[in-house]
Motif scaffolding. Structure first.
Motif, mmCIF file in Angstrom:
data_model
loop_
_atom_site.group_PDB
_atom_site.id
_atom_site.type_symbol
_atom_site.label_atom_id
_atom_site.label_comp_id
_atom_site.label_asym_id
_atom_site.label_seq_id
_atom_site.Cartn_x
_atom_site.Cartn_y
_atom_site.Cartn_z
ATOM 1 N N GLY A 1 0.783 -1.224 0.000
ATOM 2 C CA GLY A 1 0.000 0.000 0.000
ATOM 3 C C GLY A 1 0.817 1.276 0.000
ATOM 4 O O GLY A 1 2.025 1.285 0.229
ATOM 5 N N SER A 2 0.118 2.377 -0.268
ATOM 6 C CA SER A 2 0.708 3.710 -0.250
ATOM 7 C C SER A 2 -0.393 4.689 0.113
ATOM 8 O O SER A 2 -1.580 4.368 0.036
ATOM 9 N N LEU A 3 0.000 5.892 0.503
ATOM 10 C CA LEU A 3 -1.008 6.897 0.804
ATOM 11 C C LEU A 3 -1.820 7.242 -0.431
ATOM 12 O O LEU A 3 -3.021 7.501 -0.354
ATOM 13 N N GLY A 4 -1.182 7.233 -1.599
ATOM 14 C CA GLY A 4 -1.917 7.503 -2.835
ATOM 15 C C GLY A 4 -3.017 6.491 -3.077
ATOM 16 O O GLY A 4 -4.137 6.846 -3.478
ATOM 17 N N ASP B 1 -3.637 11.006 -5.909
ATOM 18 C CA ASP B 1 -3.910 9.607 -5.586
ATOM 19 C C ASP B 1 -3.481 8.716 -6.737
ATOM 20 O O ASP B 1 -3.222 9.179 -7.858
ATOM 21 N N THR B 2 -3.429 7.423 -6.467
ATOM 22 C CA THR B 2 -2.936 6.459 -7.449
ATOM 23 C C THR B 2 -3.898 6.267 -8.613
ATOM 24 O O THR B 2 -3.476 6.132 -9.772
ATOM 25 N N ALA B 3 -5.191 6.280 -8.343
ATOM 26 C CA ALA B 3 -6.184 5.995 -9.381
ATOM 27 C C ALA B 3 -6.531 7.202 -10.243
ATOM 28 O O ALA B 3 -7.285 7.074 -11.204
ATOM 29 N N GLY B 4 -6.009 8.379 -9.921
ATOM 30 C CA GLY B 4 -6.303 9.569 -10.713
ATOM 31 C C GLY B 4 -7.708 10.094 -10.525
ATOM 32 O O GLY B 4 -8.300 10.651 -11.447
ATOM 33 N N LEU B 5 -8.229 9.968 -9.309
ATOM 34 C CA LEU B 5 -9.583 10.449 -9.018
ATOM 35 C C LEU B 5 -9.590 11.880 -8.492
ATOM 36 O O LEU B 5 -10.608 12.566 -8.565
ATOM 37 N N THR B 6 -8.474 12.326 -7.938
ATOM 38 C CA THR B 6 -8.418 13.633 -7.294
ATOM 39 C C THR B 6 -8.000 14.709 -8.296
ATOM 40 O O THR B 6 -7.400 14.412 -9.333
ATOM 41 N N PRO B 7 -8.280 15.973 -7.990
ATOM 42 C CA PRO B 7 -7.750 17.052 -8.835
ATOM 43 C C PRO B 7 -6.229 16.993 -8.905
ATOM 44 O O PRO B 7 -5.554 16.552 -7.972
ATOM 45 N N MET B 8 -5.696 17.446 -10.038
ATOM 46 C CA MET B 8 -4.250 17.510 -10.201
ATOM 47 C C MET B 8 -3.743 18.814 -9.577
ATOM 48 O O MET B 8 -4.369 19.858 -9.703
ATOM 49 N N MET B 9 -2.598 18.731 -8.897
ATOM 50 C CA MET B 9 -2.025 19.897 -8.233
ATOM 51 C C MET B 9 -0.593 20.096 -8.698
ATOM 52 O O MET B 9 0.123 19.132 -8.993
ATOM 53 N N ALA C 1 2.452 9.654 -9.161
ATOM 54 C CA ALA C 1 1.311 9.139 -8.402
ATOM 55 C C ALA C 1 1.367 7.627 -8.200
ATOM 56 O O ALA C 1 0.746 7.101 -7.276
ATOM 57 N N ASP C 2 2.099 6.918 -9.047
ATOM 58 C CA ASP C 2 2.198 5.465 -8.910
ATOM 59 C C ASP C 2 3.446 5.037 -8.124
ATOM 60 O O ASP C 2 3.751 3.845 -8.035
ATOM 61 N N GLY D 1 3.639 13.052 -3.131
ATOM 62 C CA GLY D 1 3.559 14.480 -3.428
ATOM 63 C C GLY D 1 3.682 15.327 -2.176
ATOM 64 O O GLY D 1 3.926 14.829 -1.082
ATOM 65 N N ASP D 2 3.521 16.616 -2.351
ATOM 66 C CA ASP D 2 3.599 17.534 -1.222
ATOM 67 C C ASP D 2 2.610 18.673 -1.410
ATOM 68 O O ASP D 2 2.132 18.935 -2.525
ATOM 69 N N SER D 3 2.337 19.348 -0.326
ATOM 70 C CA SER D 3 1.465 20.516 -0.364
ATOM 71 C C SER D 3 1.891 21.493 -1.462
ATOM 72 O O SER D 3 3.083 21.805 -1.592
ATOM 73 N N PRO D 4 0.944 22.003 -2.260
ATOM 74 C CA PRO D 4 1.303 23.036 -3.245
ATOM 75 C C PRO D 4 1.942 24.261 -2.604
ATOM 76 O O PRO D 4 2.828 24.880 -3.202
#
Length: 425
Positions: free
Chosen positions: A198-201, A301-309, A316-317, A332-335
């Motif tokens: 697993g991963s946070l993504g 996220d890994t599945a590409g469900l979230t907005p891109m930042m 993401a993978d 990733g990290d906070s924008p």
């Protein structure tokens, strides 16, 4: 009867001194943040795009340019369970290092969840409950965020579904117990691949799928987003008052570990307007987002469900090694943090796992507190800064965020003390 001179090591505020408004860093940035992009259209997202996931007030905070945002009284009522947190002068660490530096830490381990995470979990739960949402879904790495959100949901009678990165789910079984004690439900992630560490993504993907599939559910994120860092600024705002109590004009450097940016942003952002204060992010060498990642748009996220930042990312993978600092295993990290690093206003360093535990054991033996593995990345940087100050003969003032205790991470300490801790990467 004579009274020995007392040397203060703890600087405490009264409950009346809890900040009544959050510090919004947006007006202090060199230019506005690049907008998040819709995962399908690649166009900038608007409030309507985020409404299926977040409470209206949180969406407003995410995009706000107001310099200060009032903290609701109902949120302050809960924060008073542990805030204000102490500022501690680490005199025994200074002595052990023989340093010319003065070292202070903000002790966020005194919260009910044992970390800084409830500072954002409580307002997120409050705003969702006020909108009539009955349930929150979230991810957690080491379990600190899931623990905090479970606690916060209990305060507002919300259900809480936690998707915990499988590696940490197996490493830290008592995290599951405390989350369940507060009424949360905890499952390992990814839910569709039981052989995957697993991963946070991946856990974010699981939580987002859950949230968008139910009308009574919203998603809650424990780091990265602007409103999360906003809520955490109570840490730095309190620290400013407490440093003044200690007789300090300002810190020379502010240090915190960084996975997504929540505790780093919380202690560092209130100091951003002062150009004399250096800001330093400490991350794991096995997940070196800021020090080796690329600055570009990517999914959260890994599945590409979230907005891109637009952020520093390893992709993401990216599947990070299973280090014990599960809260820092994010691609990733906070924008906000990424922009500051990209522009040179914030520095970043990376530490290997054994060096982190060496720093943690020293801190535990001289200061008496057992740090979380995540916190050790900041402590390792503090030690390096203190040694550098000594070498240069400087009386440098170092402020760091002691973001959480390690009392549920004893398996990691057992490995280290037995000489079995893997060196990664």
């Amino acid at each position: 009867m004579s009274t020995a001179e007392v040397t203060d090591t703890r600087f405490s505020l009264s409950q009346a001194d809890i900040p009544s408004a959050w510090f919004n860093v947006a007006p202090h940035l060199s230019s506005p943040l690049d907008p998040p992009l819709h995962p399908a259209t690649r166009e900038p997202v608007g409030p309507a795009d985020l409404a299926p996931l977040f409470a209206e007030e949180l969406i407003g905070q995410e995009m706000s340019a107001d310099p200060w945002i009032d903290i609701p009284g109902e949120v302050l009522d809960v924060l008073r369970l542990w805030r204000p947190t102490p500022l501690v002068r680490a005199r025994r660490l200074e002595a052990a290092l023989g340093t010319t530096a003065r070292i202070y830490f903000k002790d966020e381990s005194v919260s009910p969840a044992g970390s800084h995470k409830p500072n954002s979990a409580v307002p997120q739960a409050f705003y969702n409950a006020r909108e009539g949402i009955k349930r929150l879904a979230t991810e957690t790495g080491a379990g600190q965020w899931g623990t905090a959100l479970s606690f916060a949901c209990a305060q507002y009678d919300l259900e809480c579904a936690v998707y915990m990165v499988r590696r940490s789910f197996e490493q830290k079984p008592y995290r599951k117990v405390i989350m369940e004690t507060w009424g949360g439900t905890v499952v390992p992630s990814p839910i569709d691949d039981p052989d995957n560490a697993g991963s946070l993504g991946a856990a974010i993907s699981d939580a987002v799928r859950d949230a968008v599939g139910r009308d009574d559910t919203h998603y809650a994120l424990g780091s990265v987003l602007n409103h999360v860092l906003l809520h955490q600024t109570v840490i730095g705002l309190e620290a400013q008052q407490q440093l003044a109590m200690a007789g300090e004009t300002r810190p020379d450097v502010v240090i915190a570990p960084c996975g997504g940016g929540s505790n780093l942003g919380g202690i560092a952002l209130p100091f951003l307007p002062d150009p004399a204060v250096r800001l330093l992010a400490a991350e794991p060498a096995s997940c070196p987002t800021l020090t080796q990642g690329t600055y570009e748009y990517d999914f959260g996220d890994t599945a590409g469900l979230t907005p891109m930042m637009n952020m520093y990312t390893l992709g993401a993978d990216f599947m990070p090694p299973g280090i014990h600092a599960g809260g820092l295993r994010y691609h990733g990290d906070s924008p906000i943090v990424s922009k500051l690093v990209h522009e040179g206003r914030m520095e970043a360093v990376a530490h290997r796992q054994r060096a982190v535990f060496e720093a943690n054991v020293l801190f535990a033996r001289v200061e008496g507190k057992l740090p979380a593995p995540e916190a050790g990345h900041g402590i390792a940087s503090v030690i390096a800064e203190a040694k550098d100050a000594t070498a240069k003969g400087e009386d440098r003032v170092i402020l760091f965020n002691y973001c959480g205790h390690g009392l549920l991470d004893l398996a990691a300490y057992q490995e280290y003390l037995a000489g079995d801790l893997a060196e990664e990467p």
